[in-house]
Design a protein around this motif. Structure first.
Motif, PDB file in Angstrom:
ATOM      1  N   THR B  98     -13.916  11.357 -17.054  1.00 47.09           N
ATOM      2  CA  THR B  98     -14.681  11.064 -15.838  1.00 47.09           C
ATOM      3  C   THR B  98     -15.680   9.935 -16.078  1.00 47.09           C
ATOM      4  N   ILE B  99     -16.340   9.969 -17.237  1.00 48.51           N
ATOM      5  CA  ILE B  99     -17.277   8.884 -17.552  1.00 48.51           C
ATOM      6  C   ILE B  99     -16.539   7.550 -17.614  1.00 48.51           C
ATOM      7  N   LEU B 100     -15.370   7.564 -18.272  1.00 48.07           N
ATOM      8  CA  LEU B 100     -14.586   6.329 -18.373  1.00 48.07           C
ATOM      9  C   LEU B 100     -14.178   5.832 -16.985  1.00 48.07           C
ATOM     10  N   VAL B 101     -13.733   6.775 -16.147  1.00 44.12           N
ATOM     11  CA  VAL B 101     -13.288   6.391 -14.800  1.00 44.12           C
ATOM     12  C   VAL B 101     -14.434   5.734 -14.042  1.00 44.12           C
ATOM     13  N   LEU B 102     -15.611   6.353 -14.072  1.00 48.40           N
ATOM     14  CA  LEU B 102     -16.742   5.781 -13.331  1.00 48.40           C
ATOM     15  C   LEU B 102     -17.121   4.417 -13.893  1.00 48.40           C
ATOM     16  N   ALA B 103     -17.096   4.321 -15.230  1.00 54.14           N
ATOM     17  CA  ALA B 103     -17.485   3.054 -15.853  1.00 54.14           C
ATOM     18  C   ALA B 103     -16.527   1.931 -15.471  1.00 54.14           C
ATOM     19  N   LEU B 104     -15.244   2.276 -15.277  1.00 53.86           N
ATOM     20  CA  LEU B 104     -14.270   1.239 -14.934  1.00 53.86           C
ATOM     21  C   LEU B 104     -14.163   1.033 -13.423  1.00 53.86           C
ATOM     22  N   ALA B 105     -14.254   2.127 -12.668  1.00 48.21           N
ATOM     23  CA  ALA B 105     -14.016   2.035 -11.223  1.00 48.21           C
ATOM     24  C   ALA B 105     -15.181   1.360 -10.503  1.00 48.21           C
ATOM     25  N   THR B 106     -16.410   1.549 -11.003  1.00 48.74           N
ATOM     26  CA  THR B 106     -17.559   0.983 -10.300  1.00 48.74           C
ATOM     27  C   THR B 106     -17.498  -0.539 -10.236  1.00 48.74           C
ATOM     28  N   PRO B 107     -17.345  -1.236 -11.383  1.00 53.31           N
ATOM     29  CA  PRO B 107     -17.214  -2.696 -11.260  1.00 53.31           C
ATOM     30  C   PRO B 107     -15.972  -3.119 -10.487  1.00 53.31           C
ATOM     31  N   ALA B 108     -14.871  -2.375 -10.658  1.00 54.37           N
ATOM     32  CA  ALA B 108     -13.644  -2.749  -9.940  1.00 54.37           C
ATOM     33  C   ALA B 108     -13.871  -2.640  -8.434  1.00 54.37           C
ATOM     34  N   ALA B 109     -14.489  -1.538  -8.020  1.00 54.21           N
ATOM     35  CA  ALA B 109     -14.728  -1.331  -6.591  1.00 54.21           C
ATOM     36  C   ALA B 109     -15.698  -2.382  -6.063  1.00 54.21           C
ATOM     37  N   PHE B 110     -16.682  -2.738  -6.888  1.00 54.36           N
ATOM     38  CA  PHE B 110     -17.620  -3.787  -6.487  1.00 54.36           C
ATOM     39  C   PHE B 110     -16.865  -5.091  -6.230  1.00 54.36           C
ATOM     40  N   ALA B 111     -15.930  -5.374  -7.154  1.00 57.27           N
ATOM     41  CA  ALA B 111     -15.183  -6.630  -7.034  1.00 57.27           C
ATOM     42  C   ALA B 111     -14.331  -6.665  -5.773  1.00 57.27           C
ATOM     43  N   VAL B 112     -13.831  -5.528  -5.329  1.00 59.89           N
ATOM     44  CA  VAL B 112     -12.969  -5.557  -4.146  1.00 59.89           C
ATOM     45  C   VAL B 112     -13.733  -5.253  -2.853  1.00 59.89           C
ATOM     46  N   SER B 113     -15.058  -5.094  -2.939  1.00 59.49           N
ATOM     47  CA  SER B 113     -15.785  -4.845  -1.694  1.00 59.49           C
ATOM     48  C   SER B 113     -16.887  -5.862  -1.454  1.00 59.49           C
ATOM     49  N   LEU B 114     -17.975  -5.776  -2.221  1.00 58.25           N
ATOM     50  CA  LEU B 114     -19.108  -6.657  -1.943  1.00 58.25           C
ATOM     51  C   LEU B 114     -18.833  -8.101  -2.328  1.00 58.25           C
ATOM     52  N   ARG B 115     -18.103  -8.296  -3.378  1.00 55.92           N
ATOM     53  CA  ARG B 115     -17.752  -9.660  -3.783  1.00 55.92           C
ATOM     54  C   ARG B 115     -16.236  -9.771  -3.790  1.00 55.92           C
ATOM     55  N   PRO B 116     -15.590  -9.748  -2.615  1.00 55.54           N
ATOM     56  CA  PRO B 116     -14.133  -9.629  -2.607  1.00 55.54           C
ATOM     57  C   PRO B 116     -13.460 -10.778  -3.355  1.00 55.54           C
ATOM     58  N   VAL B 117     -12.552 -10.399  -4.253  1.00 58.02           N
ATOM     59  CA  VAL B 117     -11.746 -11.404  -4.929  1.00 58.02           C
ATOM     60  C   VAL B 117     -10.615 -11.784  -3.983  1.00 58.02           C
ATOM     61  N   LYS B 118      -9.849 -12.832  -4.338  1.00 58.43           N
ATOM     62  CA  LYS B 118      -8.712 -13.211  -3.499  1.00 58.43           C
ATOM     63  C   LYS B 118      -7.659 -12.113  -3.548  1.00 58.43           C
ATOM     64  N   LYS B 119      -6.859 -12.004  -2.514  1.00 52.10           N
ATOM     65  CA  LYS B 119      -5.744 -11.048  -2.460  1.00 52.10           C
ATOM     66  C   LYS B 119      -6.223  -9.618  -2.645  1.00 52.10           C
ATOM     67  N   VAL B 120      -7.346  -9.274  -2.034  1.00 53.93           N
ATOM     68  CA  VAL B 120      -7.901  -7.927  -2.184  1.00 53.93           C
ATOM     69  C   VAL B 120      -6.888  -6.871  -1.771  1.00 53.93           C
ATOM     70  N   GLN B 121      -6.234  -7.128  -0.647  1.00 54.02           N
ATOM     71  CA  GLN B 121      -5.300  -6.118  -0.139  1.00 54.02           C
ATOM     72  C   GLN B 121      -4.215  -5.818  -1.164  1.00 54.02           C
ATOM     73  N   ASP B 122      -3.682  -6.881  -1.800  1.00 54.35           N
ATOM     74  CA  ASP B 122      -2.630  -6.682  -2.795  1.00 54.35           C
ATOM     75  C   ASP B 122      -3.155  -5.882  -3.974  1.00 54.35           C
ATOM     76  N   VAL B 123      -4.358  -6.216  -4.396  1.00 49.58           N
ATOM     77  CA  VAL B 123      -4.949  -5.517  -5.532  1.00 49.58           C
ATOM     78  C   VAL B 123      -5.090  -4.033  -5.217  1.00 49.58           C
ATOM     79  N   LEU B 124      -5.602  -3.759  -4.019  1.00 48.97           N
ATOM     80  CA  LEU B 124      -5.808  -2.361  -3.625  1.00 48.97           C
ATOM     81  C   LEU B 124      -4.480  -1.630  -3.532  1.00 48.97           C
ATOM     82  N   PHE B 125      -3.472  -2.310  -2.989  1.00 50.67           N
ATOM     83  CA  PHE B 125      -2.169  -1.663  -2.873  1.00 50.67           C
ATOM     84  C   PHE B 125      -1.607  -1.376  -4.258  1.00 50.67           C
ATOM     85  N   PHE B 126      -1.805  -2.320  -5.176  1.00 53.92           N
ATOM     86  CA  PHE B 126      -1.329  -2.082  -6.531  1.00 53.92           C
ATOM     87  C   PHE B 126      -1.970  -0.817  -7.104  1.00 53.92           C
ATOM     88  N   PHE B 127      -3.295  -0.692  -6.916  1.00 56.90           N
ATOM     89  CA  PHE B 127      -3.982   0.493  -7.443  1.00 56.90           C
ATOM     90  C   PHE B 127      -3.327   1.768  -6.928  1.00 56.90           C
TER      91      PHE B 127
END
Ligand SMILES: Nc1ncnc2c1ncn2[C@@H]1O[C@H](COP(=O)(O)OP(=O)(O)OP(=O)(O)O)[C@@H](O)[C@H]1O
Ligand SMILES: [Mg+2]
Lengths: 362, 291
Positions: B98-127
């Motif tokens: 759980t600690i690992l998940v939070l440590a990895l998911a928080t920056p990832a989620a930040f990247a796809v929401s507040l600072r959206p990277v290109k192709k966000v939809q594709d990235v999210l679908f991949f997840f």
């Protein structure tokens, strides 16, 4: 404190599209209060955010205190901003909110506390320092946002419609407070609003934007008395200036069946520009109202009377076959009533003339 | 001031009363429905807990006995069977993953929401697409890989798998919480002189901490209850509580009460975690409404 310069600054959101801000040139003096005003979508917020470092500068430069800001991140620009929705940190108390920018700059704790206390004193927030923003009224939140901006003594204040979430009465009183505070602190301020009354009452100078283009940058009085083009003329002033496109005649212009004589100075300006039709601008207060039937003046019929006490506005239409609407200001209790026939004569020599093809002032 | 309020009050009251009456029938119906659903969900758990305190013989009566002499005998049996190491394995795998998940998911989620990277939809679908393959279909290659690197019956194998398994869900959840954060907060922080890391820590994290609690709880529950990987990839050393539970199901003899006692013990940590997280959780799940 510093002067701010926009030098041909542009912002293009999508390649190929029209720039949101197009080659903007503004020279704002140290300590000046400049208002950016314009209709919705004119690029005011974009221009402000470019200065704040929240939007890229796609062309030209923006300089603060002579230093080029292209590529400089917000936090290194030494500016403070008040947002429309205030953007207070919800988990911090009022005191912590106001102390945050000081903390980020490594100001020692005691100094922070005393500066926050002083600012809270000025803003009347002393008793709220331990509250969270959600427990404050809109007006109090607005003042916390102001407080967070002033504790830091930045080079430049930026404000994007900071009063738009307040009720009408608060807006008027806060407007005066902000202007007074700015004069006292002497910090260069750029203020965005779509409200021309706010622009006219607060700004040392006003920059009017439309479609990303600067229309005019001048003092409020100049903007009112010498609008650079028909758009500025129509935007500034409430009710708006009457604008008529009319054919030029011997003695002046033709208005429907009657001829409106213009003074020699205006006639020579028209002939110098070589115009056969002209756009004539007459402010509501630049009319005198006479009773119909005495021969002179343009005939009109009153549709609505707005009695404001000190003065009244007559909304009428001309008897020119096209029912062109016209607004007239008269003294209060003029006795005019709906349906009255009136004769209108322009009073003043300072009527406004614009080239109908370009809209530019003649 | 007093006059207008007095004038307005009666009007406001009648306006409020009419819909309130209509809403009352609807809301009491909803209340009844909520209770039925609630009891429906709660009953099996109540039955499990009750059975855990019965003698084996009592556990098999039909209809079930409601009144019986409670006994702790089954719990004693469970502890004698050595639930301890299994509990520790479960706890370790759950907490670390759980600690690992939070440590990895928080920056990832930040990247796809507040600072959206290109192709966000594709990235999210991949997840989320990684959750589409049934685990059963993946277990053979996973087994082969784990076997080849010599990590069978190793708790770290489970930790890696649980992290991978929960990561997509956590990214999606965290993303929805990040999206609720007004972007002006970050802009204000950056203008106030905070670096990105600093504004994330001081401004954004406190705002989304209820959401993080909710995400963590979901990850804890999924990891704690995970059975399929555990039963296939572990043996004596790294086995977790669900694997231990299955050990009570025998082809002969009575085991209902013992199984229920073990299951009650297994459920307890999750209930406690949920109870601790309750406050934060309610805030987190109703995040949008509160804002
Ligand atoms: N992030 C963006 N992406 C693309 N176009 C944008 C973006 N932000 C603004 N625009 C466009 O840029 C133009 C100027 O927008 P801006 O927000 O600066 O207007 P404004 O003068 O502040 O208007 P308002 O008074 O409504 O706030 C508009 O046409 C708008 O659609
Ligand atoms: Mg705007």
């Amino acid at each position: 404190m510093a002067e701010v310069e926009f030098d041909q600054a542009s912002r293009i959101y999508t390649a190929g599209a029209k720039p949101a801000v197009n080659r903007l040139d503004l020279e704002i003096e140290d300590g000046e209060f400049v208002v950016l005003v314009g209709p919705s979508g004119s690029g005011k917020s974009t221009a402000l955010r470019m200065l704040a470092g929240l939007e890229e500068i796609d062309g030209g430069q923006i300089r603060i205190g002579g230093r080029n800001m292209v590529g400089v991140p917000s936090r290194d620009r030494d500016i403070a901003m008040v947002f429309q929705n205030y953007a207070l940190y919800p988990n911090k108390t009022v005191g912590e909110n106001m102390a945050f920018p000081l903390k980020m700059r490594g100001v020692p704790k005691e100094e922070r506390a005393s500066k926050v206390r002083a600012a809270a004193e000025i803003l009347g927030l002393s008793e709220y320092l331990d509250r969270k923003p959600r427990a404050l009224s809109g007006g109090q939140r607005q003042r916390v946002a102001m407080g967070r901006a002033i504790v830091r003594e930045p080079q430049v204040f930026l404000m994007d419609e900071p009063l738009s979430n307040l009720d009408a009465k608060m807006r008027v009183s806060t407007r005066t407070e902000i202007a007074a505070m700015q004069r006292r602190l002497g910090v260069t301020t750029v203020y965005v609003t779509h409200d021309q009354v706010e622009a006219m009452t607060m700004g040392d100078r006003v920059a009017l934007l439309k479609d990303g283009e600067l229309q005019q940058f001048a003092t409020p009085a100049e903007l009112y008395d010498q609008p650079a083009n028909a758009f500025v003329a129509g935007f500034i002033g409430s009710p708006a200036m009457n604008l008529f496109t009319l054919p030029v005649s011997e003695q002046g212009v033709r208005m429907g069946s009657s001829e409106l004589a213009l003074p020699r100075s205006l006639r020579s300006r028209i002939s110098d520009a070589g115009l056969s039709t002209v756009q004539l601008g007459i402010r509501p207060e630049q009319w005198t109202v006479g009773a119909d039937g005495n021969g002179s003046g343009v005939k009109a019929q009153v549709d609505v009377v707005e009695e404001l006490g000190s003065d009244a506005f007559l909304y009428a239409h001309l008897d020119d076959g096209e029912q062109t609407p016209v607004v007239v200001r008269t003294s209060g209790r003029s006795g005019a009533r709906r349906g009255d026939q009136i004769a209108l004569t322009p009073t003043s020599e300072d009527l406004h003339l614009f080239d109908p093809s370009t809209g530019e002032r003649v | 001031m007093a006059a207008p309020t007095a004038e307005r009050a009666p009007a406001a009251r009648t306006e409020e009363l009419a819909p309130a009456k209509k809403g009352k029938v609807g809301s009491s119906l909803l209340t009844v429905l909520a209770w039925i659903v609630g009891i429906g969900f709660f009953f099996p758990i109540l039955w499990m807990v009750l059975t855990a305190f019965k003698q084996e013989a009592d556990a098999y009566t039909s209809p079930p006995k409601l009144f019986f002499t409670p006994t702790l005998e089954q719990f004693r049996t469970v502890f004698d069977a050595g639930i301890g190491p299994y509990l520790l394995n479960s706890l370790f795998a759950t907490v670390v993953s759980t600690i690992l998940v939070l440590a990895l998911a928080t920056p990832a989620a930040f990247a796809v929401s507040l600072r959206p990277v290109k192709k966000v939809q594709d990235v999210l679908f991949f997840f989320i697409s990684t959750k589409m393959l049934p685990v059963v279909a993946a277990i053979v290659p996973i087994y082969v890989v784990v076997n080849n690197v010599g990590m069978l019956d190793n708790i770290w194998t489970l930790i890696i798998l649980y992290t991978a398994m929960n990561l997509p869900i956590a990214v999606w959840m965290m993303r929805s919480f990040f999206q609720e954060v007004p972007k002006e907060l970050l802009e204000a922080a950056s203008m106030d002189g905070a670096s990105l890391a600093r504004s994330l820590r001081e401004v954004v994290l406190p705002v989304i901490s209820p959401g993080m609690a909710a995400t963590a709880l979901i990850c804890v529950i999924f990891a704690w209850n995970e059975f399929f990987f555990a039963v296939n990839l572990t043996a004596a050393r790294a086995a977790t509580v669900p694997v231990f539970l299955v050990g009570f199901i025998t082809s002969e003899g009575l085991y209902f009460a013992k199984l229920c006692a073990a299951a009650t013990l297994a459920a307890l940590p999750v209930v406690i975690a949920g109870w601790i997280a309750q406050n934060k959780l309610v805030q987190g799940l109703s995040f949008g409404a509160v804002k």
